[in-house]
Structures are given as C-alpha cells and as structure tokens.
Motif scaffolding. Structure first.
Motif, PDB file in Angstrom:
ATOM      1  N   ASN A 194      38.491  48.932  53.431  1.00  0.00           N
ATOM      2  CA  ASN A 194      38.706  48.237  54.710  1.00  0.00           C
ATOM      3  C   ASN A 194      37.562  47.271  55.023  1.00  0.00           C
ATOM      4  O   ASN A 194      37.695  46.389  55.859  1.00  0.00           O
ATOM      5  N   ASP A 195      36.445  47.474  54.353  1.00  0.00           N
ATOM      6  CA  ASP A 195      35.308  46.579  54.588  1.00  0.00           C
ATOM      7  C   ASP A 195      35.228  45.428  53.581  1.00  0.00           C
ATOM      8  O   ASP A 195      34.266  44.671  53.562  1.00  0.00           O
ATOM      9  N   ILE A 196      36.231  45.331  52.747  1.00  0.00           N
ATOM     10  CA  ILE A 196      36.272  44.210  51.795  1.00  0.00           C
ATOM     11  C   ILE A 196      37.568  43.448  52.065  1.00  0.00           C
ATOM     12  O   ILE A 196      38.514  43.999  52.630  1.00  0.00           O
ATOM     13  N   GLY A 197      37.641  42.199  51.647  1.00  0.00           N
ATOM     14  CA  GLY A 197      38.887  41.455  51.791  1.00  0.00           C
ATOM     15  C   GLY A 197      39.591  41.363  50.449  1.00  0.00           C
ATOM     16  O   GLY A 197      38.986  41.619  49.404  1.00  0.00           O
ATOM     17  N   ASP A 198      40.880  40.978  50.476  1.00  0.00           N
ATOM     18  CA  ASP A 198      41.600  40.731  49.217  1.00  0.00           C
ATOM     19  C   ASP A 198      40.906  39.574  48.505  1.00  0.00           C
ATOM     20  O   ASP A 198      41.052  38.414  48.885  1.00  0.00           O
ATOM     21  N   PHE A 199      40.156  39.878  47.478  1.00  0.00           N
ATOM     22  CA  PHE A 199      39.319  38.824  46.865  1.00  0.00           C
ATOM     23  C   PHE A 199      40.063  38.092  45.753  1.00  0.00           C
ATOM     24  O   PHE A 199      41.050  38.588  45.205  1.00  0.00           O
ATOM     25  N   VAL A 200      39.559  36.917  45.466  1.00  0.00           N
ATOM     26  CA  VAL A 200      40.196  36.057  44.458  1.00  0.00           C
ATOM     27  C   VAL A 200      39.839  36.549  43.064  1.00  0.00           C
ATOM     28  O   VAL A 200      38.678  36.880  42.785  1.00  0.00           O
ATOM     29  N   ILE A 201      40.836  36.605  42.184  1.00  0.00           N
ATOM     30  CA  ILE A 201      40.520  36.920  40.787  1.00  0.00           C
ATOM     31  C   ILE A 201      40.743  35.705  39.879  1.00  0.00           C
ATOM     32  O   ILE A 201      40.217  35.615  38.795  1.00  0.00           O
ATOM     33  N   LYS A 202      41.597  34.771  40.379  1.00  0.00           N
ATOM     34  CA  LYS A 202      41.755  33.530  39.615  1.00  0.00           C
ATOM     35  C   LYS A 202      41.675  32.369  40.591  1.00  0.00           C
ATOM     36  O   LYS A 202      42.348  32.363  41.619  1.00  0.00           O
ATOM     37  N   LYS A 203      40.826  31.419  40.245  1.00  0.00           N
ATOM     38  CA  LYS A 203      40.592  30.303  41.156  1.00  0.00           C
ATOM     39  C   LYS A 203      41.674  29.237  40.997  1.00  0.00           C
ATOM     40  O   LYS A 203      42.413  29.244  40.015  1.00  0.00           O
ATOM     41  N   GLN A 204      41.709  28.332  41.937  1.00  0.00           N
ATOM     42  CA  GLN A 204      42.697  27.254  41.876  1.00  0.00           C
ATOM     43  C   GLN A 204      42.585  26.426  40.605  1.00  0.00           C
ATOM     44  O   GLN A 204      43.554  25.904  40.102  1.00  0.00           O
ATOM     45  N   ASN A 205      41.381  26.329  40.080  1.00  0.00           N
ATOM     46  CA  ASN A 205      41.197  25.524  38.869  1.00  0.00           C
ATOM     47  C   ASN A 205      41.615  26.257  37.593  1.00  0.00           C
ATOM     48  O   ASN A 205      41.412  25.773  36.490  1.00  0.00           O
ATOM     49  N   GLY A 206      42.163  27.454  37.760  1.00  0.00           N
ATOM     50  CA  GLY A 206      42.688  28.177  36.602  1.00  0.00           C
ATOM     51  C   GLY A 206      41.692  29.127  35.954  1.00  0.00           C
ATOM     52  O   GLY A 206      42.054  29.903  35.070  1.00  0.00           O
ATOM     53  N   TYR A 207      40.443  29.078  36.401  1.00  0.00           N
ATOM     54  CA  TYR A 207      39.440  29.973  35.813  1.00  0.00           C
ATOM     55  C   TYR A 207      39.390  31.295  36.564  1.00  0.00           C
ATOM     56  O   TYR A 207      39.563  31.329  37.781  1.00  0.00           O
TER      57      TYR A 207
END
Ligand code: GLU
Length: 458
Positions: free
Chosen positions: A180-193
């Motif tokens: 609950n103290d973390i957010g849904d974090f990104v695993i793949k960026k918009q640039n595809g990496y």
C-alpha cells in the motif's frame, strides 16, 4: 549448498567512483570468501544517461584495483549471458508479455503531463513517493482505443493489495514494506526499454545470483523487486545494502565535489599503489576481527565475513588512503618499483639506492619518478653561504665522497656549529640538492655524485 554468485551491476553513466568500487569490492570479497563467482554486468537500459566509455572505465578500473570478475561482457559464460542489458530486450519482452497475459501487469497510456499533475496533487497531500492512481486499469475500451492510436504507453505492474514484503538484509536485519506504500510501478518504458527494477530481477534470476550487495539508495527498490520475484514465482537472492560513504565532515559524498578525488581513474593517473586502495576500500565499511589494517588480498578474502559489514556510515579520509599507499610502496620490493619507473642512464647500484631512499616516503610512484628529475638537473647556481654550509663544504672536501662520510660531515657540522634540526638540514639541503624537502639528506646528496656536489658547494 547452492553456489555463491554475486554481481556488480553498474549503469555506464560515468566513470568508476569510489562508492561503486567499494560495492564491487564487497561483492567480490563475499564471493571469493565463499569460493563463489563474481560477475560484472552492465545495466545500460537508461539510454539517455549512458556515457561513452563508461563501461570501459568501470571494467578497466576494477581490473586495475585487482577486482577481477569471473564473468563479464568481456568474459561471458553463455549459460548466463548476455552481460549487457541492451542485448537482452527479447528476453525482457517475453517476460513482460507473460505478465500481461497473467494479469500481473497492464498498459498505461498516460501522457507525461498527466503524470506530472498526479504527482503534484499527491505532493499537496504530503505524499512524496509517487503512487500511480491506476487510471488505465479502469478506463473504458473506447478511451483506450483513442489513445492507442499514438501507441505511447508504458507497462505497469499491478501490485497485490496490502501485502507485506520482507527481507532479512545482510547488513541491516529485517526490513518490511507494505504494497500500500508503493505505487504500480513501470516495468517497461514508453521507449520500449525495461526499467531498472524489472531488468535487474530478470538478470539476477537468469544469472543465478545468490547475494545482491549494493548501496543503500536501492533499499526502496528492493520491495518492488520482491513483488516481481513473487509474481514470477522465482526464488529471491539475499540482499545486503551497504551504508553510505561520507566526506571527512560527515556529509554524503557528492560526485560534484571536485576538492576530493572520487574516481578510481584519478588514483590510477596519480600512480597510487592499487593494492593499497583495495585494502583501504575494504576497510571503508568492514572491519577485520582483530582490527588489522594492512592485509594481503588473500588475508582479506579469508577473513571477509559479512557480519562484520558496518551498520554506520564510513568516512572517506584521503590522509588514511595516502598512508596506505605509502605503507605499500615502502614495503614493496625494489625491483617491482623499478619496473614502474623510467630511470634512464643510471647504474644498477644507483637505481637501488635511489629507490630505496625515495620509497620510504612516497605516496605514489609518480612522486618517485618526479624526484628522479632533480638528478638530471646539472645546473650550478649561486648560493648564499652561511656558517653551516661553509663548515659542511670544508668537511666534505676533506674526505672521500662516500655515503658514510657525508653522514659524518653532517654530524660534525652539527657539533661544530651547534645548529640542529631545520637550521642544520635546510641550508645543507638547499646548497647541495637545490630542494627544500627531500628524503634522508646524506642519501639525497650522495645520489648526485661527487663531481656535481663539489661544484655546487664551490
Ligand atoms: N545499475 C544499478 C546502479 O548502478 C545497480 C543496482 C543494483 O546493484 O541492483 O546503481
């Protein structure tokens, strides 16, 4: 028991820093103490921050220090490679697709300015570690289709709700974080990496890393990585987060502080003894059970148990570093030192005495090389004479020019003139060597040879 495998995983965003070198060293020592493997891999997915020559600087400077990896981009083991993240995009994508299929991750089409707005709103409420509002999890297909046209999306992990993730940190003990103290974090960026937090997990898993030792700035990343291990049903490695290195005033080292030499390359250029730096860095956050200071690599490896890793910050003291380098050079054999120097046109006996004289006080090999220059300076200058130099001159001319007689002449000058310390040595040093400072005086004089010294005294 499973084989111990540790790694140092620099992003090639800069040259090898003492902090990075220490992390690498601790990982190396832990592996070697346990007869395991030490791996270097390059985390180069943050393409805008990659620095040309960063990878080379990291690897070459580690080697210079004597931290030799068992596997690296230069020495890959096909079973575990590739050793550069940029060469593993296919592998990351496979796993990301699997996670989407399983419902562990989802596409989010937020525009940068929308995310910025969310961040600001949260900050107003006092939430400073951003927690994504899951907007694109709830959005209608119609809206999705509209945004899909520009195909600008990132992939976020769908965090399990209200779940505790804990690890028993090798240095700090048990740490627990609730999702609950973390957010849904990104695993793949918009640039595809892929992002660091995702790729690091895949790599540590693929390379069968058993222990992750890294800096404390990664403590907040570890729970995110644990979520991924959990969702993927992979066994987690053990984690240890070292404490920070501070300057002598106790402030966190800043790479921008140019008053301190913070890059290993600086020490290499200055020609420090690399073993001394290895030894010094070992003690920057670790102590020997008997508080020993000067230790061979073998001794360090044998006694390197992780429970002696420090829980408090370590001070980077350049004076201590210099002391180590001095001790190592002083105790090094003359032939080894000679191989590092360029001593042209001198006899073997001369070189031996020169090295033996100058190694007593040198912090770097460069200083010894610099000192050699004065022996190629054949100038004769006019000097003001005083009682000390007159007496010394006379005594030198009376006897054969040997080291012993030079020493005797200095002693006698002291007796006759009643001068001692600086008043005795300084004028003699100045009139013979043309230097204000130097090593043991009689030796420094003798090395110039009879002809030149007599001319200078005359
Ligand atoms: N690439 C990361 C860094 O340079 C490595 C972090 C880790 O060891 O997991 O900080």
């Amino acid at each position: 028991m499973k084989r111990i495998r540790t790694r140092y995983a620099p992003s090639p965003t800069g040259k090898l820093h003492i902090g990075g070198a220490r992390t690498a060293l601790f990982s190396y020592l832990y592996a070697k103490h346990n007869n395991g493997d030490f791996i270097v891999r390059i985390e180069d997915t943050d393409i805008n921050r990659n620095f040309k020559g960063g990878e080379k600087s990291q690897i070459n400077n580690l080697k210079w220090l004597g931290i030799i990896p068992d596997e690296s981009p230069e020495k890959p083991n096909p079973k575990y490679g590739p050793y550069r993240q940029s060469e593993k995009l296919k592998r990351y994508n496979e796993i990301i697709n699997f996670m989407i299929k399983k419902g562990f991750a989802y596409k989010a089409y937020d525009l940068p300015e929308e995310l910025e707005k969310q961040k600001k709103e949260q900050q107003k409420k006092g939430i400073y570690s951003f927690r994504y509002n899951k907007k694109w999890l709830k959005i209608s297909d119609k809206e999705k289709n509209k945004r899909k046209q520009n195909n600008q999306y990132s992939i976020r992990i769908l965090l399990p709700k209200n779940k505790n993730y804990s690890w028993n940190d090798m240095i700090r003990g048990k740490i627990t974080v609730n999702t609950n103290d973390i957010g849904d974090f990104v695993i793949k960026k918009q640039n595809g990496y892929p992002t660091y937090n995702f790729a690091v997990v895949v790599d540590d898993y693929d390379m069968q890393i058993s222990h992750v030792i890294r800096g404390e700035e990664h403590i907040t990343n570890t729970p995110k990585q644990l979520v991924l291990y959990d969702l993927l049903n992979w066994k987690t490695p053990k984690f240890g987060h070292t404490t920070i290195i501070t300057n002598i005033e106790g402030k966190k080292l800043s790479k921008r502080d140019i008053s301190l030499k913070q890059f290993i390359e600086d020490y290499k250029k200055e020609e420090y003894n690399p073993h001394a730096i290895f030894n010094f860095l070992t003690l920057l956050g670790w102590t020997h059970p008997k508080a020993k200071e000067i230790m061979s690599h073998k001794e360090i490896i044998e006694s390197f148990c992780s429970d002696r890793l420090s829980k408090s910050t370590s001070k980077f003291d350049i004076k201590k570093m210099n002391w180590f380098s001095k001790e190592y050079i002083k105790n090094q054999n003359d032939k080894e030192i000679e191989n590092k120097l360029d001593l042209k046109n001198k006899s073997n006996d001369w070189k031996k005495l020169f090295i033996n004289t100058y190694k007593q006080n040198a912090i770097t090999y460069k200083q010894i090389q610099e000192a050699f220059k004065i022996y190629n300076d054949l100038t004769i200058k006019k000097n003001k004479k005083n009682e000390v130099t007159k007496t010394f001159s006379k005594l030198i001319n009376e006897k054969k020019f040997t080291l012993e007689n030079i020493q005797n002449a200095i002693n006698k000058t002291k007796e006759i003139t009643g001068k001692s310390g600086k008043d005795l040595f300084m004028p003699i040093r100045m009139i013979t060597t043309y230097q204000k400072h130097g090593p043991e005086l009689a030796k420094a004089i003798y090395l110039f040879g009879e002809e030149l010294i007599l001319k200078r005294l005359k």
